[in-house]
Design a protein around this motif. Structure first.
Motif, PDB file in Angstrom:
ATOM      1  N   GLU A 100      43.736  32.713  27.668  1.00  0.00           N
ATOM      2  CA  GLU A 100      43.456  34.140  27.868  1.00  0.00           C
ATOM      3  C   GLU A 100      42.548  34.342  29.076  1.00  0.00           C
ATOM      4  O   GLU A 100      42.753  35.255  29.880  1.00  0.00           O
ATOM      5  CB  GLU A 100      42.799  34.720  26.611  1.00  0.00           C
ATOM      6  CG  GLU A 100      43.717  34.760  25.400  1.00  0.00           C
ATOM      7  CD  GLU A 100      43.048  35.398  24.203  1.00  0.00           C
ATOM      8  OE1 GLU A 100      41.810  35.568  24.228  1.00  0.00           O
ATOM      9  OE2 GLU A 100      43.751  35.739  23.239  1.00  0.00           O
ATOM     10  N   VAL A 101      41.541  33.483  29.204  1.00  0.00           N
ATOM     11  CA  VAL A 101      40.601  33.578  30.335  1.00  0.00           C
ATOM     12  C   VAL A 101      41.324  33.299  31.657  1.00  0.00           C
ATOM     13  O   VAL A 101      41.138  34.012  32.643  1.00  0.00           O
ATOM     14  CB  VAL A 101      39.416  32.599  30.149  1.00  0.00           C
ATOM     15  CG1 VAL A 101      38.542  32.558  31.399  1.00  0.00           C
ATOM     16  CG2 VAL A 101      38.585  33.014  28.937  1.00  0.00           C
ATOM     17  N   LEU A 102      42.172  32.260  31.665  1.00  0.00           N
ATOM     18  CA  LEU A 102      42.918  31.920  32.876  1.00  0.00           C
ATOM     19  C   LEU A 102      43.904  33.020  33.266  1.00  0.00           C
ATOM     20  O   LEU A 102      44.077  33.327  34.452  1.00  0.00           O
ATOM     21  CB  LEU A 102      43.680  30.606  32.682  1.00  0.00           C
ATOM     22  CG  LEU A 102      42.914  29.310  32.942  1.00  0.00           C
ATOM     23  CD1 LEU A 102      43.821  28.112  32.735  1.00  0.00           C
ATOM     24  CD2 LEU A 102      42.319  29.284  34.340  1.00  0.00           C
ATOM     25  N   ALA A 103      44.540  33.633  32.263  1.00  0.00           N
ATOM     26  CA  ALA A 103      45.478  34.726  32.540  1.00  0.00           C
ATOM     27  C   ALA A 103      44.741  35.911  33.154  1.00  0.00           C
ATOM     28  O   ALA A 103      45.217  36.534  34.109  1.00  0.00           O
ATOM     29  CB  ALA A 103      46.180  35.154  31.253  1.00  0.00           C
ATOM     30  N   GLY A 104      43.563  36.220  32.614  1.00  0.00           N
ATOM     31  CA  GLY A 104      42.740  37.286  33.180  1.00  0.00           C
ATOM     32  C   GLY A 104      42.304  36.977  34.599  1.00  0.00           C
ATOM     33  O   GLY A 104      42.292  37.848  35.477  1.00  0.00           O
ATOM     34  N   CYS A 105      41.969  35.708  34.835  1.00  0.00           N
ATOM     35  CA  CYS A 105      41.579  35.266  36.181  1.00  0.00           C
ATOM     36  C   CYS A 105      42.727  35.476  37.163  1.00  0.00           C
ATOM     37  O   CYS A 105      42.527  35.985  38.273  1.00  0.00           O
ATOM     38  CB  CYS A 105      41.182  33.793  36.130  1.00  0.00           C
ATOM     39  SG  CYS A 105      40.813  33.072  37.737  1.00  0.00           S
ATOM     40  N   GLY A 106      43.931  35.100  36.760  1.00  0.00           N
ATOM     41  CA  GLY A 106      45.100  35.276  37.622  1.00  0.00           C
ATOM     42  C   GLY A 106      45.389  36.738  37.907  1.00  0.00           C
ATOM     43  O   GLY A 106      45.704  37.116  39.041  1.00  0.00           O
ATOM     44  N   ALA A 107      45.250  37.590  36.871  1.00  0.00           N
ATOM     45  CA  ALA A 107      45.489  39.024  37.050  1.00  0.00           C
ATOM     46  C   ALA A 107      44.478  39.637  38.022  1.00  0.00           C
ATOM     47  O   ALA A 107      44.845  40.419  38.904  1.00  0.00           O
ATOM     48  CB  ALA A 107      45.413  39.734  35.693  1.00  0.00           C
ATOM     49  N   GLY A 108      43.205  39.269  37.861  1.00  0.00           N
ATOM     50  CA  GLY A 108      42.166  39.785  38.751  1.00  0.00           C
ATOM     51  C   GLY A 108      42.372  39.348  40.193  1.00  0.00           C
ATOM     52  O   GLY A 108      42.108  40.108  41.134  1.00  0.00           O
ATOM     53  N   THR A 109      42.862  38.122  40.373  1.00  0.00           N
ATOM     54  CA  THR A 109      43.106  37.611  41.724  1.00  0.00           C
ATOM     55  C   THR A 109      44.249  38.369  42.399  1.00  0.00           C
ATOM     56  O   THR A 109      44.157  38.743  43.567  1.00  0.00           O
ATOM     57  CB  THR A 109      43.454  36.105  41.668  1.00  0.00           C
ATOM     58  OG1 THR A 109      42.385  35.408  41.029  1.00  0.00           O
ATOM     59  CG2 THR A 109      43.658  35.547  43.071  1.00  0.00           C
ATOM     60  N   CYS A 110      45.315  38.617  41.661  1.00  0.00           N
ATOM     61  CA  CYS A 110      46.493  39.287  42.237  1.00  0.00           C
ATOM     62  C   CYS A 110      46.207  40.737  42.619  1.00  0.00           C
ATOM     63  O   CYS A 110      46.710  41.226  43.631  1.00  0.00           O
ATOM     64  CB  CYS A 110      47.657  39.223  41.250  1.00  0.00           C
ATOM     65  SG  CYS A 110      48.312  37.563  40.974  1.00  0.00           S
ATOM     66  N   GLN A 111      45.418  41.436  41.818  1.00  0.00           N
ATOM     67  CA  GLN A 111      45.221  42.858  42.074  1.00  0.00           C
ATOM     68  C   GLN A 111      44.394  43.142  43.323  1.00  0.00           C
ATOM     69  O   GLN A 111      44.429  44.243  43.862  1.00  0.00           O
ATOM     70  CB  GLN A 111      44.548  43.524  40.875  1.00  0.00           C
ATOM     71  CG  GLN A 111      43.037  43.290  40.790  1.00  0.00           C
ATOM     72  CD  GLN A 111      42.393  44.110  39.701  1.00  0.00           C
ATOM     73  OE1 GLN A 111      42.389  43.704  38.552  1.00  0.00           O
ATOM     74  NE2 GLN A 111      41.832  45.249  40.050  1.00  0.00           N
ATOM     75  N   VAL A 112      43.654  42.132  43.814  1.00  0.00           N
ATOM     76  CA  VAL A 112      42.787  42.321  44.979  1.00  0.00           C
ATOM     77  C   VAL A 112      43.585  42.762  46.208  1.00  0.00           C
ATOM     78  O   VAL A 112      43.063  43.448  47.090  1.00  0.00           O
ATOM     79  CB  VAL A 112      41.998  41.021  45.265  1.00  0.00           C
ATOM     80  CG1 VAL A 112      41.293  41.070  46.616  1.00  0.00           C
ATOM     81  CG2 VAL A 112      40.972  40.794  44.173  1.00  0.00           C
ATOM     82  N   VAL A 113      44.871  42.395  46.252  1.00  0.00           N
ATOM     83  CA  VAL A 113      45.736  42.779  47.378  1.00  0.00           C
ATOM     84  C   VAL A 113      45.731  44.295  47.572  1.00  0.00           C
ATOM     85  O   VAL A 113      45.714  44.796  48.704  1.00  0.00           O
ATOM     86  CB  VAL A 113      47.182  42.279  47.153  1.00  0.00           C
ATOM     87  CG1 VAL A 113      48.104  42.762  48.252  1.00  0.00           C
ATOM     88  CG2 VAL A 113      47.213  40.773  47.052  1.00  0.00           C
ATOM     89  N   VAL A 114      45.713  45.045  46.479  1.00  0.00           N
ATOM     90  CA  VAL A 114      45.715  46.508  46.550  1.00  0.00           C
ATOM     91  C   VAL A 114      44.309  47.075  46.385  1.00  0.00           C
ATOM     92  O   VAL A 114      43.934  48.047  47.038  1.00  0.00           O
ATOM     93  CB  VAL A 114      46.644  47.107  45.458  1.00  0.00           C
ATOM     94  CG1 VAL A 114      46.580  48.626  45.467  1.00  0.00           C
ATOM     95  CG2 VAL A 114      48.072  46.646  45.680  1.00  0.00           C
ATOM     96  N   THR A 115      43.497  46.447  45.522  1.00  0.00           N
ATOM     97  CA  THR A 115      42.168  46.983  45.208  1.00  0.00           C
ATOM     98  C   THR A 115      41.269  47.057  46.434  1.00  0.00           C
ATOM     99  O   THR A 115      40.557  48.056  46.630  1.00  0.00           O
ATOM    100  CB  THR A 115      41.484  46.107  44.138  1.00  0.00           C
ATOM    101  OG1 THR A 115      42.316  46.020  42.991  1.00  0.00           O
ATOM    102  CG2 THR A 115      40.144  46.700  43.732  1.00  0.00           C
ATOM    103  N   THR A 116      41.273  46.020  47.280  1.00  0.00           N
ATOM    104  CA  THR A 116      40.336  45.971  48.404  1.00  0.00           C
ATOM    105  C   THR A 116      40.525  47.129  49.377  1.00  0.00           C
ATOM    106  O   THR A 116      39.561  47.868  49.655  1.00  0.00           O
ATOM    107  CB  THR A 116      40.430  44.621  49.141  1.00  0.00           C
ATOM    108  OG1 THR A 116      40.191  43.568  48.212  1.00  0.00           O
ATOM    109  CG2 THR A 116      39.412  44.544  50.270  1.00  0.00           C
ATOM    110  N   PRO A 117      41.724  47.355  49.937  1.00  0.00           N
ATOM    111  CA  PRO A 117      41.858  48.503  50.850  1.00  0.00           C
ATOM    112  C   PRO A 117      41.657  49.840  50.144  1.00  0.00           C
ATOM    113  O   PRO A 117      41.116  50.792  50.736  1.00  0.00           O
ATOM    114  CB  PRO A 117      43.287  48.371  51.399  1.00  0.00           C
ATOM    115  CG  PRO A 117      43.996  47.466  50.463  1.00  0.00           C
ATOM    116  CD  PRO A 117      42.964  46.570  49.879  1.00  0.00           C
ATOM    117  N   MET A 118      42.060  49.939  48.874  1.00  0.00           N
ATOM    118  CA  MET A 118      41.884  51.181  48.135  1.00  0.00           C
ATOM    119  C   MET A 118      40.405  51.534  48.015  1.00  0.00           C
ATOM    120  O   MET A 118      39.988  52.660  48.313  1.00  0.00           O
ATOM    121  CB  MET A 118      42.489  51.059  46.732  1.00  0.00           C
ATOM    122  CG  MET A 118      42.301  52.296  45.862  1.00  0.00           C
ATOM    123  SD  MET A 118      42.997  52.109  44.199  1.00  0.00           S
ATOM    124  CE  MET A 118      41.735  51.082  43.419  1.00  0.00           C
TER     125      MET A 118
END
Length: 320
Positions: A100-118
């Motif tokens: 569960e922790v690793l899955a959350g880590c992967g999700a947080g890493t992927c979303q940065v592509v959109v989160t950072t410029p937003m």
């Protein structure tokens, strides 16, 4: 059959509704976190009251258009990534805590592509009002220039035009012209440092709170009632939000391009951390913690409400 598309629709709807409801509090959070020397605002309520008084009600929604535009792909990426990682890490339909922790880590890493410029664009628009409030307003004594009295027929000197409000398009074009694509990803490292721990805390905590007291029939757990999912989302979201507030403060400071008079500029994460600690003390790392909890808790509570109501499934059913 439509599990993943339904998740994406649910995530997008939850993001749009949630952002609309809590955006003013998010604006207050950004302005409070960016205060260094001059204390324009004493707290969240004072910030919102002064914003409405000086900029009108819609001043509380500065930067909302950027957030509303990009929150759907952000939530879609986060939810889809978490779902994919959970499936990959599951064994015989069961997912251990480390999975569960690793899955959350992967999700947080992927979303940065959109989160950072937003968030990069949103912060500039949200903080513009604070910077304007810091500028001294000339008094009548200051505006009266020394020297001979002006002629009665001479035209009065033109008043300086108010500073132009920044726009997301203008900021984007300027950053692309001066710094390239990397300009829009300023603070990406700090965003990653915030979002990965947040997801690592939130997803496992929510899953376990949502499973409390549920009857098991073989390997299949009964669906949690609405109130339990809502409370689990609010609780897990607020705990995760407060836990990563110090990282959010650093990210906000690094992504703020325009600084007020006497405010520090930073060369990176380590420099930012050192300067905040030296100049403002440890308490500065918790600026906006209450605001973050008040923003994130309803966001995830609303998200769970949207999932419970099955908005995505309903939309897909109507589309055939």
């Amino acid at each position: 059959m439509h599990v993943l598309p339904a998740k994406l629709i649910n995530g997008g709807v939850a993001g749009l509704v949630g952002v609309t409801c809590v955006f003013p509090i998010d604006l207050a959070k950004t302005r409070l976190q960016n205060q260094q020397g001059v204390q324009v605002y004493k707290g969240m309520l004072d910030c919102l009251a002064k914003t409405v008084r000086s900029e009108g009600y819609f001043g509380c929604y500065r930067g909302a258009a950027v957030n509303l535009t990009l929150v759907t792909p952000e939530k879609a990426i986060k939810l889809a990534a978490n779902d994919v990682f959970r499936q990959k890490l599951s064994k015989d339909g069961k997912l251990p805590l480390w999975g569960e922790v690793l899955a959350g880590c992967g999700a947080g890493t992927c979303q940065v592509v959109v989160t950072t410029p937003m968030e990069m664009l949103k912060i500039q628009l949200q903080d513009a009002g604070r910077l304007a409030a810091q500028r001294p307003v000339p008094t009548s004594a200051q505006t009266a220039a020394p020297g001979p009295a002006p002629s009665l027929v001479a035209p009065s000197p033109a008043r300086p035009a108010p500073p132009q409000r920044p726009s997301a398009t203008g900021i984007t074009l300027e950053l692309l012209k001066t710094r390239g694509l990397a300009g829009l990803y300023r603070g990406a490292g700090a965003t990653l440092m915030r979002d990965v721990p947040f997801s690592m805390i939130y997803f496992p905590l929510f899953a376990n709170l949502n499973a409390v007291g549920r009857d098991c029939q073989g390997d299949v757990q009964s669906r949690a009632p609405f109130w339990q999912s809502f409370i689990a989302g609010c609780t897990a979201g607020s705990i995760a939000a407060v836990a990563v507030t110090p990282l959010d403060v650093i990210k906000t400071r690094l992504q703020t391009l325009q600084k007020g008079e006497g405010e520090d500029t930073y060369r990176g994460i380590v420099d930012c951390t050192r300067r905040i600690m030296r100049r403002e003390g440890p308490s500065a790392f918790l600026k906006g913690a209450t605001c973050r909890a008040l923003v994130i808790a309803p966001l995830f509570g609303i998200a769970q409400g949207v999932y419970f109501l099955g908005v995505g499934e309903t939309v897909l059913g109507l589309l055939g």
